[in-house]
Design an enzyme around this catalytic site. Structure first.
Site, PDB file in Angstrom:
ATOM      1  N   GLY A  70      11.129  22.093  17.286  1.00  0.00           N
ATOM      2  CA  GLY A  70      11.270  21.510  18.611  1.00  0.00           C
ATOM      3  C   GLY A  70      12.638  21.819  19.198  1.00  0.00           C
ATOM      4  O   GLY A  70      13.506  22.420  18.560  1.00  0.00           O
ATOM      5  N   TRP A  71      12.842  21.404  20.419  1.00  0.00           N
ATOM      6  CA  TRP A  71      14.097  21.693  21.127  1.00  0.00           C
ATOM      7  C   TRP A  71      15.315  21.204  20.348  1.00  0.00           C
ATOM      8  O   TRP A  71      16.301  21.907  20.184  1.00  0.00           O
ATOM      9  CB  TRP A  71      14.045  21.034  22.504  1.00  0.00           C
ATOM     10  N   TRP A  88       1.725  18.679  26.285  1.00  0.00           N
ATOM     11  CA  TRP A  88       2.847  17.834  25.861  1.00  0.00           C
ATOM     12  C   TRP A  88       2.915  16.659  26.821  1.00  0.00           C
ATOM     13  O   TRP A  88       3.174  16.888  28.010  1.00  0.00           O
ATOM     14  CB  TRP A  88       4.157  18.622  25.905  1.00  0.00           C
ATOM     15  N   GLU A 145      12.694  27.256  18.806  1.00  0.00           N
ATOM     16  CA  GLU A 145      13.184  27.477  20.166  1.00  0.00           C
ATOM     17  C   GLU A 145      14.665  27.906  20.143  1.00  0.00           C
ATOM     18  O   GLU A 145      15.538  27.064  20.213  1.00  0.00           O
ATOM     19  CB  GLU A 145      12.999  26.193  20.988  1.00  0.00           C
ATOM     20  N   GLN A 170       0.840  -1.193   0.000  1.00  0.00           N
ATOM     21  CA  GLN A 170       0.000   0.000   0.000  1.00  0.00           C
ATOM     22  C   GLN A 170       0.881   1.252   0.000  1.00  0.00           C
ATOM     23  O   GLN A 170       1.979   1.257   0.568  1.00  0.00           O
ATOM     24  CB  GLN A 170      -0.957  -0.006   1.192  1.00  0.00           C
ATOM     25  N   MET A 186       4.422  27.907  25.858  1.00  0.00           N
ATOM     26  CA  MET A 186       5.007  26.743  26.539  1.00  0.00           C
ATOM     27  C   MET A 186       5.214  27.021  28.032  1.00  0.00           C
ATOM     28  O   MET A 186       6.326  27.209  28.506  1.00  0.00           O
ATOM     29  CB  MET A 186       6.313  26.348  25.849  1.00  0.00           C
ATOM     30  N   THR A 187       4.103  27.024  28.745  1.00  0.00           N
ATOM     31  CA  THR A 187       4.099  27.386  30.162  1.00  0.00           C
ATOM     32  C   THR A 187       4.432  26.171  31.034  1.00  0.00           C
ATOM     33  O   THR A 187       3.650  25.757  31.883  1.00  0.00           O
ATOM     34  CB  THR A 187       2.743  27.989  30.553  1.00  0.00           C
ATOM     35  N   TYR A 188       5.573  25.602  30.780  1.00  0.00           N
ATOM     36  CA  TYR A 188       6.099  24.492  31.574  1.00  0.00           C
ATOM     37  C   TYR A 188       7.615  24.485  31.407  1.00  0.00           C
ATOM     38  O   TYR A 188       8.169  25.292  30.647  1.00  0.00           O
ATOM     39  CB  TYR A 188       5.488  23.150  31.157  1.00  0.00           C
ATOM     40  N   ASP A 189       8.292  23.612  32.129  1.00  0.00           N
ATOM     41  CA  ASP A 189       9.758  23.546  32.100  1.00  0.00           C
ATOM     42  C   ASP A 189      10.418  24.856  32.554  1.00  0.00           C
ATOM     43  O   ASP A 189      11.510  25.195  32.111  1.00  0.00           O
ATOM     44  CB  ASP A 189      10.280  23.182  30.704  1.00  0.00           C
TER      45      ASP A 189
END
Length: 623
Positions: free
Chosen positions: A356-357, A603, A398, A329, A463-466
């Site tokens: 991404g990072w 995430w 980033e 396929q 990105m309200t983390y890390d």
């Protein structure tokens, strides 16, 4: 990660959106701070100073910064810095202050959120300019910028935050409580999104000429009979009636975005497949999926892992529709499974996220020719092999004009130019971006023109983390995703609310902001203190990476022992972790609604439980 066609059994999990304790928004060293004083000030500044530095210079233009510091023993309520530039030097844009002027003379007044300075506190605002001249004749609140005796006439107090009424498609009525002044208030300035739109002598004003279905932010400031301007009031958000949600497909004006990231490499060691979105019940509770990640190489969008994306053969028991892939396929892998998911859940919009990072290093080259980059991304997203799968593109840079895994020096306008090129190419398809939440003074939000780019994107995933983690091996322990600040927080500006308010103050509408939630925790070991702020000996052990663990593993392994700043923390044995739970997510979703945000994202899917309890909490909280 690297692209390839061979299967990997235990690929490394790229760190996601990490905020470092030592921020570096620009590579060029700061010039020596120079205090500038006027020869004969009309009034003296109230025990405060203003110093200037040139943060960057790219030939015909530059970035300048002023730092206002309260050197007295009482609170400074409001500040105004004025200076002169020689002919040929001018201000083109600014942030963290309302800068106006021309013909060589410029005035900067505090925003509503940074006008009050406690003794010893300081605030920095910046601007971009053309020319090469240096400022002269600086005054601060009418006095010398190098400090002086207190003025005899204090500026007026801040008025009350305006109240909105009679909101229509193109107008709104604003009312506010009066300011006070020892000599009397002369009039009020009404500011829309930081720009003065009217001066009135009463405590009300009807603003007209607005756009239907649009978000605005209003503040008011008073001026006394000596023409001194006081601090701005608190801000009031207003959304006019009518209109539509903006370009691109997606939820209507009353709907909230509920977006999750699907990681390409999750099909390996984690064993997380598109079918898991169905079996967990998550598929019916989301509006968008960001597929992570495509790479950015040679100024182009490129495939991340081709085997996982479109080649891996799925067995019947692994497949969304229970049908196995055949050897011949034309499309298999995650892309085929996502097409099957969309057939089953047609409300879901799928975007391909690039960067991404790990893979943001290629954006700098791409920014040199935004139109060519946009064309390459459009061609890949709409490749005939997976035609119709993707509803748009997500840019995960980033960080523009700042440092992440690598550093970028493309300049403040690079991100705006890239977003403009993407919108021109993608038309009515979705164009979104994951952006920094670093709201510290002079930090990553200040490094790029996110407000200017907002007109071209459907929404930002903030990105309200890390914010904090075990890359600071000895601590102090701190929650990686605090909603608000708290006593003892290691870095000011490192919390979700600070990021949202700073982006709004710069002119980004709340309706284009999504709040980020981590489906994982970050932790330390060697910790004896239960509450945040303890010392550690290093990162706690994690299944895939030290210092990080999925929620599905942490909820039982190290149950929450307390909450701080709207998120949970846990101390078990010598380990200390922070992570969100269904209860703290409910509080964050209330914040999303109270702030008029577009929605929330997380995430990433595989960190949730088999029953999707965190995704359920997000969905329930945004009903």
């Amino acid at each position: 990660m690297s692209s390839g066609t061979s299967i990997r059994t235990t690929p490394p999990r790229p760190p996601r959106h990490r905020a470092t304790a030592a921020l570096a928004a620009f590579l060029l060293p700061l010039a020596t701070l120079v205090g500038l004083a006027s020869a004969a000030p009309a009034h003296a500044a109230e025990s405060a100073t203003a110093t200037y530095s040139k943060a960057a210079d790219w030939g015909g233009g530059f970035e300048g910064r002023w730092t206002v510091k309260n050197t007295g023993t009482t609170t400074l309520n409001g500040w105004t810095v004025e200076w002169d530039f020689p002919a040929g030097t001018t201000v083109t844009s600014s942030w963290d202050a309302d800068v106006t002027g021309g013909s060589g003379h410029w005035t900067a007044r505090n925003k509503g959120w940074n006008g009050t300075l406690a003794p010893g506190a300081s605030v920095t605002f910046g601007f971009n300019g053309t020319g090469s001249g240096s400022p002269s004749g600086c005054t601060l609140n009418g006095g010398s910028c190098d400090g002086g005796s207190p003025p005899g006439d204090a500026p007026p107090t801040a008025p009350g935050a305006p109240t909105a009424s009679s909101v229509a498609d193109t107008s709104v009525k604003l009312s506010w409580s009066a300011a006070t002044d020892d000599k009397g208030v002369k009039n009020y300035d009404v500011l829309r999104d930081g720009t003065k739109v009217a001066t009135v002598t009463t405590t009300s004003h009807t603003d007209t000429g607005l756009t239907a279905g649009t978000d605005y932010s209003y503040t008011v400031r008073a001026r006394d009979t000596a023409d001194q301007t006081g601090p701005a009031s608190g801000a009031t958000a207003v959304r006019t009636t009518g209109g539509d949600p903006g370009p691109g497909p997606g939820p209507g004006p009353g709907d909230k975005v509920k977006l999750g990231y699907f990681t390409e490499w999750g099909v390996y060691g984690r064993g997380y497949h598109v079918k898991n979105l169905v079996s967990s019940g998550t598929a019916s509770k989301i509006t968008h999926i960001n597929y992570a990640f495509g790479n950015v190489q040679g100024g182009r969008c490129t495939i991340g892992d081709g085997y996982a994306a479109y080649d891996r053969a799925y067995k019947a028991e692994e497949s969304v529709d229970g049908k196995a892939d055949s050897w011949d396929q034309p499309l298999r892998g995650n892309f085929n499974q996502l097409k099957k998911l969309k057939a089953k859940y047609p409300h879901i919009k799928v975007l391909w996220s690039f960067g991404g990072w790990t893979w943001s290093g290629g954006f700098g080259q791409a920014a040199q020719n935004p139109a060519a980059f946009a064309q390459s991304c459009y061609d890949l997203v709409n490749d005939p092999r997976w035609a119709g799968l993707f509803d748009g593109i997500d840019l995960d840079w980033e960080y523009p004009n700042a440092c992440g895994l690598s550093c970028d020096t493309s300049g403040p306008a690079a991100f705006r130019n890239m977003a403009q090129a993407m919108r021109a190419k993608f038309g009515n398809k979705l164009v979104t971006a994951a952006i920094t939440a670093d709201a510290s003074s002079g930090g990553k939000i200040d490094a790029a023109d996110y407000a200017g780019a907002a007109q071209y994107v459907d929404f930002y995933n903030v990105m309200t983390y890390d914010f904090f983690g075990a890359w600071a091996a000895k601590g102090p322990t701190a929650p990686h995703s605090p909603l608000t600040s708290y006593n003892g927080i290691p870095q000011q500006g490192f919390n979700s609310d600070a990021a949202i308010q700073k982006l709004k103050a710069k002119g980004v509408p709340g309706s284009k902001l999504n709040l980020g939630v981590g489906f994982y925790g970050r932790g330390w070991t060697g910790v004896t203190q239960k509450e945040p702020g303890g010392t550690a000996t290093g990162p706690a052990p994690g299944r895939y990476e030290t210092g990080i663990e999925d929620y599905k593993d942490l909820k039982d392994r190290c149950a929450p022992s307390g909450t701080v700043a709207g998120t949970a923390y846990a101390h078990c044995g010598s380990e200390w972790w922070s992570y969100d739970t269904p209860a703290t997510i409910a509080g964050k979703m209330n914040y999303v609604k109270s702030q008029g945000l577009r929605g929330a994202f997380y995430w990433e899917f595989s960190g949730d439980t088999a029953g999707g309890e965190l995704a359920t909490a997000v969905s329930n909280g945004l009903r």
